[in-house]
Structure formats: structure tokens, C-alpha cells
Scaffold this motif. Structure first.
Motif, PDB file in Angstrom:
ATOM      1  N   GLU A  40     -24.498  43.544  57.243  1.00 21.04           N
ATOM      2  CA  GLU A  40     -24.993  43.609  55.867  1.00 21.04           C
ATOM      3  C   GLU A  40     -26.169  44.574  55.695  1.00 21.04           C
ATOM      4  O   GLU A  40     -26.235  45.285  54.706  1.00 21.04           O
ATOM      5  CB  GLU A  40     -25.419  42.212  55.404  1.00 21.04           C
ATOM      6  CG  GLU A  40     -24.298  41.430  54.781  1.00 21.04           C
ATOM      7  CD  GLU A  40     -24.803  40.435  53.749  1.00 21.04           C
ATOM      8  OE1 GLU A  40     -25.942  39.963  53.886  1.00 21.04           O
ATOM      9  OE2 GLU A  40     -24.051  40.151  52.811  1.00 21.04           O
ATOM     10  N   GLU A  41     -27.089  44.565  56.655  1.00 19.09           N
ATOM     11  CA  GLU A  41     -28.244  45.449  56.512  1.00 19.09           C
ATOM     12  C   GLU A  41     -27.808  46.910  56.517  1.00 19.09           C
ATOM     13  O   GLU A  41     -28.357  47.737  55.779  1.00 19.09           O
ATOM     14  CB  GLU A  41     -29.258  45.197  57.632  1.00 19.09           C
ATOM     15  CG  GLU A  41     -30.003  43.890  57.445  1.00 19.09           C
ATOM     16  CD  GLU A  41     -30.893  43.551  58.630  1.00 19.09           C
ATOM     17  OE1 GLU A  41     -31.784  44.344  58.954  1.00 19.09           O
ATOM     18  OE2 GLU A  41     -30.689  42.500  59.236  1.00 19.09           O
ATOM     19  N   GLN A  81     -29.405  58.229  59.140  1.00 15.45           N
ATOM     20  CA  GLN A  81     -30.593  57.489  58.683  1.00 15.45           C
ATOM     21  C   GLN A  81     -30.382  55.986  58.830  1.00 15.45           C
ATOM     22  O   GLN A  81     -31.291  55.248  59.210  1.00 15.45           O
ATOM     23  CB  GLN A  81     -30.895  57.807  57.214  1.00 15.45           C
ATOM     24  CG  GLN A  81     -31.554  59.168  57.010  1.00 15.45           C
ATOM     25  CD  GLN A  81     -31.684  59.507  55.535  1.00 15.45           C
ATOM     26  OE1 GLN A  81     -30.790  59.224  54.741  1.00 15.45           O
ATOM     27  NE2 GLN A  81     -32.802  60.111  55.169  1.00 15.45           N
ATOM     28  N   GLU A 106     -24.907  47.996  55.446  1.00 16.41           N
ATOM     29  CA  GLU A 106     -24.296  48.239  54.140  1.00 16.41           C
ATOM     30  C   GLU A 106     -25.376  48.442  53.082  1.00 16.41           C
ATOM     31  O   GLU A 106     -25.275  49.326  52.234  1.00 16.41           O
ATOM     32  CB  GLU A 106     -23.397  47.068  53.745  1.00 16.41           C
ATOM     33  CG  GLU A 106     -22.140  46.985  54.583  1.00 16.41           C
ATOM     34  CD  GLU A 106     -21.180  45.924  54.070  1.00 16.41           C
ATOM     35  OE1 GLU A 106     -21.646  44.961  53.425  1.00 16.41           O
ATOM     36  OE2 GLU A 106     -19.969  46.081  54.300  1.00 16.41           O
ATOM     37  N   ALA A 107     -26.421  47.620  53.156  1.00 15.41           N
ATOM     38  CA  ALA A 107     -27.518  47.756  52.203  1.00 15.41           C
ATOM     39  C   ALA A 107     -28.130  49.143  52.320  1.00 15.41           C
ATOM     40  O   ALA A 107     -28.404  49.802  51.309  1.00 15.41           O
ATOM     41  CB  ALA A 107     -28.578  46.681  52.469  1.00 15.41           C
ATOM     42  N   ALA A 108     -28.304  49.621  53.562  1.00 14.06           N
ATOM     43  CA  ALA A 108     -28.899  50.944  53.763  1.00 14.06           C
ATOM     44  C   ALA A 108     -28.037  52.029  53.124  1.00 14.06           C
ATOM     45  O   ALA A 108     -28.555  52.928  52.445  1.00 14.06           O
ATOM     46  CB  ALA A 108     -29.078  51.205  55.258  1.00 14.06           C
ATOM     47  N   LEU A 109     -26.711  51.916  53.299  1.00 13.26           N
ATOM     48  CA  LEU A 109     -25.812  52.935  52.723  1.00 13.26           C
ATOM     49  C   LEU A 109     -25.900  52.941  51.202  1.00 13.26           C
ATOM     50  O   LEU A 109     -25.999  53.996  50.570  1.00 13.26           O
ATOM     51  CB  LEU A 109     -24.364  52.668  53.151  1.00 13.26           C
ATOM     52  CG  LEU A 109     -24.014  52.967  54.603  1.00 13.26           C
ATOM     53  CD1 LEU A 109     -22.556  52.611  54.859  1.00 13.26           C
ATOM     54  CD2 LEU A 109     -24.255  54.434  54.929  1.00 13.26           C
ATOM     55  N   VAL A 110     -25.853  51.736  50.613  1.00  8.42           N
ATOM     56  CA  VAL A 110     -25.903  51.654  49.150  1.00  8.42           C
ATOM     57  C   VAL A 110     -27.250  52.172  48.632  1.00  8.42           C
ATOM     58  O   VAL A 110     -27.331  52.742  47.551  1.00  8.42           O
ATOM     59  CB  VAL A 110     -25.656  50.199  48.680  1.00  8.42           C
ATOM     60  CG1 VAL A 110     -25.830  50.080  47.183  1.00  8.42           C
ATOM     61  CG2 VAL A 110     -24.254  49.765  49.066  1.00  8.42           C
ATOM     62  N   LEU A 111     -28.296  52.006  49.433  1.00  3.40           N
ATOM     63  CA  LEU A 111     -29.612  52.496  49.021  1.00  3.40           C
ATOM     64  C   LEU A 111     -29.752  54.004  49.228  1.00  3.40           C
ATOM     65  O   LEU A 111     -30.818  54.558  48.993  1.00  3.40           O
ATOM     66  CB  LEU A 111     -30.718  51.757  49.781  1.00  3.40           C
ATOM     67  CG  LEU A 111     -30.922  50.299  49.362  1.00  3.40           C
ATOM     68  CD1 LEU A 111     -31.784  49.557  50.360  1.00  3.40           C
ATOM     69  CD2 LEU A 111     -31.543  50.226  47.978  1.00  3.40           C
ATOM     70  N   GLY A 112     -28.686  54.642  49.723  1.00  2.00           N
ATOM     71  CA  GLY A 112     -28.689  56.104  49.772  1.00  2.00           C
ATOM     72  C   GLY A 112     -28.926  56.690  51.147  1.00  2.00           C
ATOM     73  O   GLY A 112     -29.149  57.899  51.271  1.00  2.00           O
ATOM     74  N   ALA A 113     -28.897  55.878  52.209  1.00  6.88           N
ATOM     75  CA  ALA A 113     -29.127  56.408  53.549  1.00  6.88           C
ATOM     76  C   ALA A 113     -27.883  57.128  54.057  1.00  6.88           C
ATOM     77  O   ALA A 113     -26.760  56.704  53.785  1.00  6.88           O
ATOM     78  CB  ALA A 113     -29.497  55.277  54.504  1.00  6.88           C
ATOM     79  N   SER A 114     -28.089  58.221  54.799  1.00  2.00           N
ATOM     80  CA  SER A 114     -26.968  58.866  55.474  1.00  2.00           C
ATOM     81  C   SER A 114     -26.623  58.016  56.698  1.00  2.00           C
ATOM     82  O   SER A 114     -27.432  57.185  57.113  1.00  2.00           O
ATOM     83  CB  SER A 114     -27.381  60.264  55.929  1.00  2.00           C
ATOM     84  OG  SER A 114     -28.383  60.166  56.919  1.00  2.00           O
TER      85      SER A 114
END
Lengths: 348, 282
Positions: B177-178, B191, B180-188
Motif C-alpha cells: 500500500e505504501e 523515487q 501504491e500511495a507513493a505512485l499516486v502521490l507522483g513518485a517515479s
């Protein structure tokens, strides 16, 4: 931003999670996806966020197709059911994450995070780790984090699911006020009818990967489109009946029904507990019944009854005033009448 | 009240009688003393049996230093290789369902199941002078067996499981989940790995690396087969100990062996410290 989805399909192995879902969410509206588990509501949310790809169908944001955009390019705010806060980062850096990965200048990050922590009323907790926060605080930090990069839409997955009842109730009305303040198009997933009704402008009722009904809380509750919606929204007495001349025969009793003339033959009638009247003395059309159990329930009393003439047991809800006037005890003989009975063509 | 007081207080059902406890603890202590403490103490005592000067000579002998260097080079290549492979394999196994996933999990454990000598022989059969691709390689001037590449291959093989096995259950328990959260928040993806995944698995990864390193430095069987054990050229520390021992240079053998013991104890301490941090985080 308006959200539109058209004929979305999604299958996981043999499980059909979404089976042709189409929905429009106008800009600035707060919509609840309401349904039992496995109805596809979370899958729809994940497709909007870009974490899942639909097998078929299109998703549009302000008319632009999202298919070519990955989750990171979409800039949607997503709040996970269990928050998914970064456990190794403090509150400040959690909220700052979306700005850090966009390499925004330090001063801008500070200003934005401070502003968001004020918005969620958690200023001063910036240096805490997520594990040092209460459930309600984590929830609000997850929301602040999702809002950091000015997302185009906000998506919430069971946002209050993991909280205890009182915190839930507070956060619900807080979320509604927050939405009125920031006016961001918002979709939230819930299995809790009260939550959906209290927070949302419109409710989308889902079941088995399909949308059963879309409408305001009042519309869907007062005018359920089918028997699933009727049963899903609150308790309902379902009685086997035979339709004749616009009336329903239940056991040896004849009951007038809405749209009764449309159906003939065997079917079911649906009666909400608050649409059953209970009296002490027989009257016109009253049905003899016996009290099985009386339970206090919220603002009134829940009365469980058996009615031999209906060949069924059923539930009646009365308010406190009426309840104390009746002074019912278990085993008392009473009479009941049905104020309103609904029928659904599909169920007949 | 009176009746209650007359009933004897029962012994807690989770507490064993004293003699049982003493016997069990006694067995444990005797076993550890016989099989761990005495042998290790013997190594250290024998290492210094001819005095500190002789100990110093033994471990500063050019062949011993050469063996130490070779051991460190082999570990310095094998451990990073297994670090990268371990993270990649654990990621794939914990995150995705794919055909061959169960097979991969089993294969990762294979080096623990087969004797290291067999592992060494497999590499000889592949890369040896009469092996499958050995002749082709030697025709192109590449020497694998009886040379550093062979030692690195054998060391890498026996240390494959350590990082991956440490990370798979950790990553499965932590969920996705973390990330996925990073991806949705715009991380490559990079990153996401750098800022979210790596900090999450940091202590487990370090723990695996320590285990992997300890094994890489101490490996004997597989390396013995592929290296040919040429003194001063292809002998690693454990092999050098054996050479000295076979030449009846007991004191020197134990002196060099004491280096391995020290490495072992250091890795044990490192494991304890890391394990505590790991628990504190999760």
C-alpha cells in the motif's frame, strides 16, 4: 473537474469485479459509492486512481481520456482505507511527499505543509511518526497528504472504516465541511449507508460489479429502483404475496400496494418497519399479531412481531412517544396495519 | 471464605517443577559448552600457544594475507550481486503472482539443500577444462576454474538464499500500500523504491547482508572444489587454514582460523544489534 466513466469492465481471474459501469460526477460534487463488499466499488476507485487498468471502457477527467496516464501522472488524491502513511517518515514529511518528489523549493514545501496541517487541525504534530498518532489523526494526515499537490479530484476508500463510532461521526461531518470549503470533486467508497447519506450529495449504489441506482440520499431511500436497493438501505420486511386486482394477498390478508395494478400472480411486497402501525385494539383492516420482543433502538423502539394471518414474522419501528403510549411487553396481543407496501416488477 | 483458605494454592499450570527446569537448562548449557564454547576456546588458545609474536607472524605471512585478500575480493563481488538479486527476487515474489513463482521460491533455497561440494562440482563440470563451456572459454582466454571467477561463482551460489529469504516474508508482511500511495502521490518508480521501499526493508536487508557476508567469508566446500586450492594463489582463508593444518603447522592454522572466528563473532553481534533495530521499527 468532472469525472466520467463509460462501460468500465474489470475481471480478476474468474471474478467479475466491474461489469459495464458508467457514471458521471459533476465538478465539485461529493459522491458516495455504496455497496456490500465485493460489489466493485473499491475497484472502480482504483481504476480512477490509475492503480488498476480496466479491461474495457474509458475513464475521462474533464473530457480527457485517462487511459494513457499512469497513476503518477494523473495527480489525483487518494486516501487508502488503512491510510498507508509512510511509517518511516514523520507527519510533516508524509504530507510533504508529493511536493518532495516534484522537487518543489523548500520554502514552498514548508508553507504548503503548514497550511495543510492547519486545515486538518493537526498543526504542532509535524514531528510525530504515524505510529504515534491516533486512528482519527492518521486519517486526517492521510487526507492532508493526498491534498498536498493540489489534486484534480479526491478519492477516498472507506475513509472511516477503521475508526471507532464516535470518531467516525465527528470525522464525517468534518469531511463534509471540508468539502464545502475546498469544493474538490470527491468520490468516496463506503459500505455504511448512514455514512453515505450523511456526507454525500449523491449516492451510487453498487452490487455485483454493476450500478443499481444513482440519486440523492432521499431519492434512493424513498424511491428505491429495485428490490436490492430496497433491501440494502435499511431493514425491510419482505412478505410473500399473490397479486390480484391491484392488491396483494399475504396469507389470508389483503393489502393495498403501490403500482399494484402492474403485476399479477405471485410476488413479494416490501414494507419498511416504520411503515407498520401497531395498535392495541382491532380496527379497520388491522391484522392480529403477537409481540415477540421489544428492544430500544436509537430514537425509538424496535418491535418484533409474529402475525399468523400473514404467515410470517415482521418488524415494526415506533418512536418513543408512541412506544410508551403502547406500553408493550413481550407476549402481548396487538393489531398491526401496513401504511405502505412496495412492489418491484423484477422481483415478481 | 474458610473453605477457600483451606484449599492449597495450585502451582501455576505454566510453571514446570523446579527439577524439570534445572534439567532442561542444564542440558542446554552442557551442550553449548561441549560443542561451541570449548572448540572456540581451543582455537583461540592454540592460536596463541606459541606466543603473540608467533601469532603475528602466522597472520602476516604473505600466503595468509593473500588468502585474506582473495576471501575479501570474493565476498566483495558475491555479496553485492546477491544484494541486488535478493531485493529483485523478493520484490517479484512478494508483489506479483506469476508462473514459476513457487519454483523460484524453491530454487532460492536450493543452495541450502545441496552440499556445497556438489555446487563446486557443478561449476567444474560447466567451466572446467573438459566441461561444457570451459574449453570455449579457455580458447578465448577466460579462466574460470582454479581462478578468481570460479571462487566468486561458487561463493555467490552458496550465498544466494540469505538476502532473498530475509526479505520475502518481510515484504509480504509489509504489503504494497505504501508503494501504491507513493505512485499516486507522483513518485517515479525509482523515487518510490528509494524513498519508500528501501527505508521499509532497510534493517531486514542489512540483516540478510550480514548473514550473506559471514557465509561468503567462511565458505569452504564449494570454493575448495573450484579453486584447486593452490597455496598463495587460489586459497581463501578457510582453505589456507586447511593447507596449514595438513602441513602440521597447527599453531599457524589456528591463528588464521581465529580470524574467521573473530569475523563470525562480529557478525553475530551485528546480527543482534540489527535484529533489535528491526523489531523496534516493525
Amino acid at each position: 473537474m468532472t469525472i466520467s466513466v463509460r462501460s468500465i469492465k474489470k475481471q480478476f481471474g474468474t471474478f467479475r469485479a466491474l461489469d459495464g459501469v458508467s457514471l458521471d460526477v459533476p465538478a465539485g460534487e461529493l459522491v458516495a459509492l455504496l455497496g456490500p463488499s465485493g460489489s466493485g466499488k473499491t475497484t472502480l476507485l482504483r481504476i480512477l486512481s490509475g492503480l488498476e487498468q480496466p479491461d474495457a471502457g474509458i475513464t475521462l477527467l474533464d473530457g480527457n481520456d485517462l487511459a494513457a496516464q499512469s497513476a503518477r501522472q494523473r495527480n489525483v488524491g487518494l486516501v487508502f482505507q488503512h491510510y498507508a502513511l509512510f511509517r518511516h517518515l514523520d507527519v510533516f514529511e508524509n504530507v510533504a511527499f508529493a511536493l518532495r518528489v516534484r522537487k518543489r523549493p523548500e520554502a514552498e514545501v514548508r508553507a504548503r505543509v503548514t497550511e495543510l496541517l492547519q486545515l486538518v487541525q493537526l498543526e504542532g504534530l509535524g514531528r510525530r511518526l504515524p505510529s504515534q498518532l491516533s486512528g482519527g489523526q492518521r486519517q486526517r494526515i492521510a487526507l492532508a497528504r493526498a491534498l498536498a499537490a493540489q489534486p484534480r479530484v479526491l478519492l477516498l476508500d472507506e475513509p472511516f472504516g477503521a475508526l471507532d463510532a464516535q470518531v467516525r461521526a465527528e470525522l464525517r461531518s468534518w469531511l463534509r465541511r471540508l468539502h464545502d470549503e475546498i469544493q474538490l470533486t470527491t468520490v468516496f467508497v463506503t459500505h455504511d449507508q448512514d455514512e453515505a447519506f450523511e456526507v454525500a450529495d449523491r449516492v451510487v449504489i453498487m452490487n455485483h460489479g454493476k450500478i443499481e441506482q444513482v440519486g440523492s440520499p432521499t431519492e434512493v431511500f424513498e424511491h428505491p429502483a429495485n428490490d436490492f436497493v430496497m433491501r440494502f438501505l435499511g431493514h425491510v420486511n419482505v412478505l410473500e404475496a399473490r397479486f390480484e386486482d391491484g392488491r396483494a394477498r399475504v396469507g389470508s390478508v389483503s393489502i393495498p400496494v403501490d403500482r399494484g395494478g402492474e403485476i399479477d400472480g405471485p410476488g413479494r411486497i416490501y414494507v419498511r418497519p416504520h411503515e407498520v402501525d401497531v395498535v392495541r385494539h382491532p380496527g379497520n383492516g388491522a391484522i392480529a399479531a403477537r409481540v415477540v420482543r421489544v428492544t430500544p433502538l436509537g430514537a425509538g423502539l424496535k418491535i418484533e412481531l409474529t402475525a399468523p394471518a400473514l404467515g410470517s414474522s415482521l418488524r415494526a419501528d415506533v418512536d418513543w412517544e408512541r412506544g410508551s403510549a403502547l406500553a408493550l411487553r413481550d407476549g402481548d396481543d396487538v393489531y398491526l396495519s401496513v401504511r405502505r407496501a412496495r412492489v418491484f416488477a423484477e422481483a415478481a | 471464605m474458610i473453605l477457600e483458605r483451606q484449599v492449597p494454592i495450585p502451582r501455576g499450570t505454566t510453571t514446570e517443577p523446579t527439577w524439570v527446569r534445572r534439567t532442561i537448562i542444564g542440558i542446554g548449557l552442557v551442550f553449548v559448552t561441549l560443542f561451541v564454547v570449548i572448540p572456540l576456546a581451543t582455537v583461540l588458545i592454540s592460536a596463541f600457544s606459541h606466543g603473540v609474536a608467533a601469532y603475528g607472524r602466522a597472520i602476516s605471512d604473505p600466503h595468509a594475507l593473500r588468502a585474506l585478500k582473495l576471501t575479501l575480493i570474493a565476498a566483495a563481488i558475491a555479496v553485492p550481486l546477491n544484494l541486488v538479486f535478493g531485493v529483485a527476487a523478493a520484490w517479484a515474489i512478494a508483489r506479483f503472482r506469476f508462473p514459476g513463482r513457487a519454483l523460484l521460491v524453491t530454487l532460492i533455497d536450493l543452495p541450502l539443500a545441496v552440499s556445497p561440494v556438489i555446487a563446486g562440482m557443478v561449476f567444474v563440470l560447466l567451466f572446467g577444462a573438459h566441461g561444457l563451456i570451459g574449453p570455449w572459454l579457455s580458447a578465448h582466454g577466460v579462466k574460470v576454474i582454479f581462478a578468481l571467477p570460479g571462487i566468486v561463482l561458487a561463493t555467490t551460489f552458496v550465498t544466494v538464499p540469505y538476502v532473498a529469504r530475509e526479505l520475502i516474508p518481510l515484504m509480504e508482511a509489509q504489503g504494497h500500500e505504501e508503494e501504491e500511495a507513493a505512485l499516486v502521490l507522483g513518485a517515479s518508480p525509482w523515487q518510490m523504491f528509494r524513498r519508500v521501499t528501501l527505508p521499509k526493508i532497510k534493517w531486514g536487508l542489512l540483516y540478510g547482508v550480514v548473514l550473506c557476508t559471514a557465509r561468503a567469508l567462511g565458505e569452504f566446500g564449494a570454493v575448495s572444489v573450484v579453486s584447486g586450492n593452490i597455496r598463495g594463489r587460489t586459497s581463501t582463508l578457510p582453505l589456507h587454514v586447511e593447507i596449514l593444518y595438513n602441513e602440521y603447522e597447527y599453531q599457524a592454522a589456528f591463528a588464521v582460523a581465529s580470524l574467521l572466528v573473530i569475523i563470525g563473532i562480529a557478525s553475530l553481534i551485528a546480527r543482534r544489534v540489527i535484529a533489535r533495530r528491526k523489531e523496534a521499527v516493525s
